[in-house]
Design an enzyme around this catalytic site. Structure first.
Site, PDB file in Angstrom:
ATOM      1  CG  ASP A  50      -4.861  -4.332   8.434  1.00 28.90           C
ATOM      2  OD1 ASP A  50      -5.294  -5.199   8.047  1.00 28.90           O
ATOM      3  OD2 ASP A  50      -3.965  -3.941   9.201  1.00 28.90           O
TER       4      ASP A  50
ATOM      5  CD  GLU B 107      -2.344  -1.435   2.790  1.00 25.75           C
ATOM      6  OE1 GLU B 107      -3.524  -1.729   2.996  1.00 25.75           O
ATOM      7  OE2 GLU B 107      -1.878  -0.953   3.647  1.00 25.75           O
TER       8      GLU B 107
ATOM      9  NE  ARG C 252       0.524   4.879  11.339  1.00 30.17           N
ATOM     10  CZ  ARG C 252      -0.170   3.973  10.824  1.00 30.17           C
ATOM     11  NH1 ARG C 252      -0.808   3.284  11.641  1.00 30.17           N
ATOM     12  NH2 ARG C 252      -0.476   3.871   9.435  1.00 30.17           N
TER      13      ARG C 252
HETATM   14  P1  NAD Z   1       2.274 -10.342  13.664  1.00 30.03           P
HETATM   15  O1  NAD Z   1       2.300 -11.485  12.642  1.00 30.03           O
HETATM   16  O2  NAD Z   1       3.674 -10.266  14.145  1.00 30.03           O
HETATM   17  O3  NAD Z   1       1.361 -11.058  15.022  1.00 30.03           O
HETATM   18  C1  NAD Z   1      -0.049 -11.499  15.002  1.00 30.03           C
HETATM   19  C2  NAD Z   1      -0.162 -12.596  15.849  1.00 30.03           C
HETATM   20  O4  NAD Z   1      -1.556 -12.979  15.806  1.00 30.03           O
HETATM   21  C3  NAD Z   1       0.819 -13.872  15.898  1.00 30.03           C
HETATM   22  O5  NAD Z   1       1.422 -14.096  16.793  1.00 30.03           O
HETATM   23  C4  NAD Z   1      -0.359 -15.014  15.700  1.00 30.03           C
HETATM   24  O6  NAD Z   1      -0.155 -16.057  16.157  1.00 30.03           O
HETATM   25  C5  NAD Z   1      -1.674 -14.283  16.211  1.00 30.03           C
HETATM   26  N1  NAD Z   1      -2.896 -15.009  15.535  1.00 30.03           N
HETATM   27  C6  NAD Z   1      -3.487 -15.211  14.562  1.00 30.03           C
HETATM   28  N2  NAD Z   1      -4.423 -15.553  14.716  1.00 30.03           N
HETATM   29  C7  NAD Z   1      -5.037 -15.779  15.887  1.00 30.03           C
HETATM   30  C8  NAD Z   1      -6.075 -15.863  16.699  1.00 30.03           C
HETATM   31  N3  NAD Z   1      -7.328 -16.513  16.099  1.00 30.03           N
HETATM   32  N4  NAD Z   1      -6.166 -15.995  18.125  1.00 30.03           N
HETATM   33  C9  NAD Z   1      -5.074 -15.348  18.756  1.00 30.03           C
HETATM   34  N5  NAD Z   1      -3.994 -14.933  18.147  1.00 30.03           N
HETATM   35  C10 NAD Z   1      -3.834 -15.170  16.651  1.00 30.03           C
HETATM   36  O7  NAD Z   1       1.425  -9.223  13.262  1.00 30.03           O
HETATM   37  P2  NAD Z   1       1.595  -7.665  13.900  1.00 30.03           P
HETATM   38  O8  NAD Z   1       2.642  -6.935  13.066  1.00 30.03           O
HETATM   39  O9  NAD Z   1       1.466  -7.916  15.327  1.00 30.03           O
HETATM   40  O10 NAD Z   1       0.123  -7.132  13.442  1.00 30.03           O
HETATM   41  C11 NAD Z   1      -1.156  -7.680  13.807  1.00 30.03           C
HETATM   42  C12 NAD Z   1      -2.084  -7.201  12.873  1.00 30.03           C
HETATM   43  O11 NAD Z   1      -2.170  -5.637  13.121  1.00 30.03           O
HETATM   44  C13 NAD Z   1      -2.030  -7.470  11.563  1.00 30.03           C
HETATM   45  O12 NAD Z   1      -3.325  -7.981  11.018  1.00 30.03           O
HETATM   46  C14 NAD Z   1      -1.665  -6.072  10.777  1.00 30.03           C
HETATM   47  O13 NAD Z   1      -2.135  -6.159   9.539  1.00 30.03           O
HETATM   48  C15 NAD Z   1      -2.673  -5.393  11.717  1.00 30.03           C
HETATM   49  N6  NAD Z   1      -1.827  -3.781  11.610  1.00 30.03           N
HETATM   50  C16 NAD Z   1      -2.588  -2.865  11.861  1.00 30.03           C
HETATM   51  C17 NAD Z   1      -2.277  -1.539  11.828  1.00 30.03           C
HETATM   52  C18 NAD Z   1      -3.452  -0.325  11.996  1.00 30.03           C
HETATM   53  O14 NAD Z   1      -2.943   0.804  11.860  1.00 30.03           O
HETATM   54  N7  NAD Z   1      -4.614  -0.637  12.242  1.00 30.03           N
HETATM   55  C19 NAD Z   1      -1.095  -1.254  11.930  1.00 30.03           C
HETATM   56  C20 NAD Z   1      -0.094  -2.213  12.008  1.00 30.03           C
HETATM   57  C21 NAD Z   1      -0.601  -3.602  12.079  1.00 30.03           C
END
Ligand code: NAD
Length: 361
Positions: free
Chosen positions: A246, A75, A131
């Site tokens: 997201d 993105e 952020r």
């Molecule tokens: P990551 O891959 O490091 O961690 C995600 C964790 O979720 C993993 O440890 C995984 O085992 C766990 N998981 C998956 N399915 C699960 C379930 N059903 N129950 C419990 N745990 C589960 O990812 P991250 O960098 O920590 O990002 C987390 C999420 O946040 C991603 O989806 C990412 O796209 C999103 N994100 C959103 C924003 C925003 O601004 N809204 C910003 C950054 C990341």
């Protein structure tokens, strides 16, 4: 033909200062955060984000430009005010983690609107986690129930510790209830957070994690319409900080919860495509967070209301973060200068500048 062969390494004169662009590397960002202290950085970032949200109408806004593939998304997130233009390049690839790569990585640019010249190039993988957490905690400050101390965190991956620290820095959260389907992720989070004086409970399921929590943060990564929270798990008065949904087809919250909750969003035009509310009708009422910050819209109405911040991450948060880093760099924070902008002696003689390399320009 020989005329066309220029030796770049032999380029003689140094570009002028204007053409040298500060670059904040990952190592620089680590130094900056560690020198200032992460709590201070999270609070400062939240202040920059709040200041920019309060002048929301001044920004050019567009939903981000997303390029989807079966594995993930890449993105671009642009925005501008009258003085500066910013964009972030960011990916989201939930399967990456299993292959030893991160789910989310990013870098970004801040530029002068007056000249179009870049002012800053920065790593934004760490900055995005900071952020995102600052924005979540800012929303939590306005929406979480009064006196909230306990937060459930479902998904203990890369974003988890940043979220916990930001909520403590901006709200009263000091007790965490952690759950992840992968116990190694929870081990990692407990290792990192235990040294930081949180009271932590390791939970065996989402149901157990949400027991007694006044705030529920969902930060899982799975490229599908997952159901991390079902209706029966969410009691009256809870604030849900939903950050993992997201992307189109990537959500975490059961629609029945959405229908019971007061929903707060960043930029509705983007959130309706990417957020939890993609599961609802296109005209389902939502409140824009910036209006809560300015007082133009109400936040939480009463102690029993369920509030939900449907976070997808919006370009203005990245702009605020880049603005913060640029200010820190101007105050001497670690960076190097990059020779990024061509700098001919006569602005129209770009070709002549090529020939500088041969000493003929
Ligand atoms: P990551 O891959 O490091 O961690 C995600 C964790 O979720 C993993 O440890 C995984 O085992 C766990 N998981 C998956 N399915 C699960 C379930 N059903 N129950 C419990 N745990 C589960 O990812 P991250 O960098 O920590 O990002 C987390 C999420 O946040 C991603 O989806 C990412 O796209 C999103 N994100 C959103 C924003 C925003 O601004 N809204 C910003 C950054 C990341």
């Amino acid at each position: 033909m020989n005329d066309m062969k220029f030796d770049i390494d032999a380029a003689a004169p140094k570009p002028s200062a204007l053409a040298m662009v500060p670059f904040v590397s990952v190592a620089d960002m680590m130094r900056q955060v560690n020198q200032a202290g992460i709590d201070r950085v999270l609070r400062d970032l939240a202040a920059y984000i709040e200041a920019d949200f309060r002048r929301w109408p001044e920004f050019d806004k567009t939903p981000r430009v997303a390029s989807h593939s079966p594995e993930g998304v890449i993105e671009l997130m642009p925005t501008a005010d009258a003085e500066a233009y910013g964009f972030k390049y960011v990916n989201g690839h939930p399967k990456n983690m299993r292959e030893g790569f991160q789910t989310v990585t990013a870098f970004g640019v801040l530029a002068s609107v007056a000249t179009g010249y870049p002012l800053l190039l920065s790593e934004m993988t760490l900055l995005t986690a900071l952020r995102t957490a600052a924005t979540s905690a800012l929303a939590g400050k306005y929406l979480a129930p009064e006196g909230a101390e306990v937060m459930a965190m479902i998904g203990n991956g890369a974003q988890c510790e940043f979220q916990a620290l930001a909520f403590r820095a901006l709200t009263g959260i000091n007790r965490l209830r952690l759950y992840d389907i992968d116990t190694e992720a929870t081990d990692k989070a407990i290792r990192n957070l235990a040294a930081l004086d949180f009271q932590i409970a390791r939970c065996a399921s989402t149901e157990e994690a949400v027991e007694g929590a006044q705030v529920i943060t969902t930060c899982t990564a799975d490229k599908r319409n997952a159901t991390i929270l079902t209706d029966n798990m969410v009691g009256a008065g809870v604030h849900i900080n939903a950050i993992g949904g997201d992307c189109p087809g990537k959500t975490e919250i059961h629609p029945d919860i959405l229908r019971r909750a007061a929903i707060f969003v960043e930029y509705p035009e983007q959130t309706r495509i990417e957020g939890e509310i993609q599961q609802l009708d296109a005209d389902h009422p939502v409140t824009e967070l910036w209006q809560v910050l300015t007082g133009a819209a109400a936040g939480r109405s009463d102690a029993r209301q369920i509030t939900l911040f449907d976070s997808v991450g919006f370009a203005i948060e990245d702009f605020s973060a880049l603005r913060y880093v640029h200010d820190r760099v101007r105050a001497g924070a670690p960076h190097v200068l990059l020779d990024m902008i061509a700098d001919p002696d006569d602005p129209r003689d770009l070709f002549g500048m090529l020939r500088r390399a041969e000493g003929t320009g």
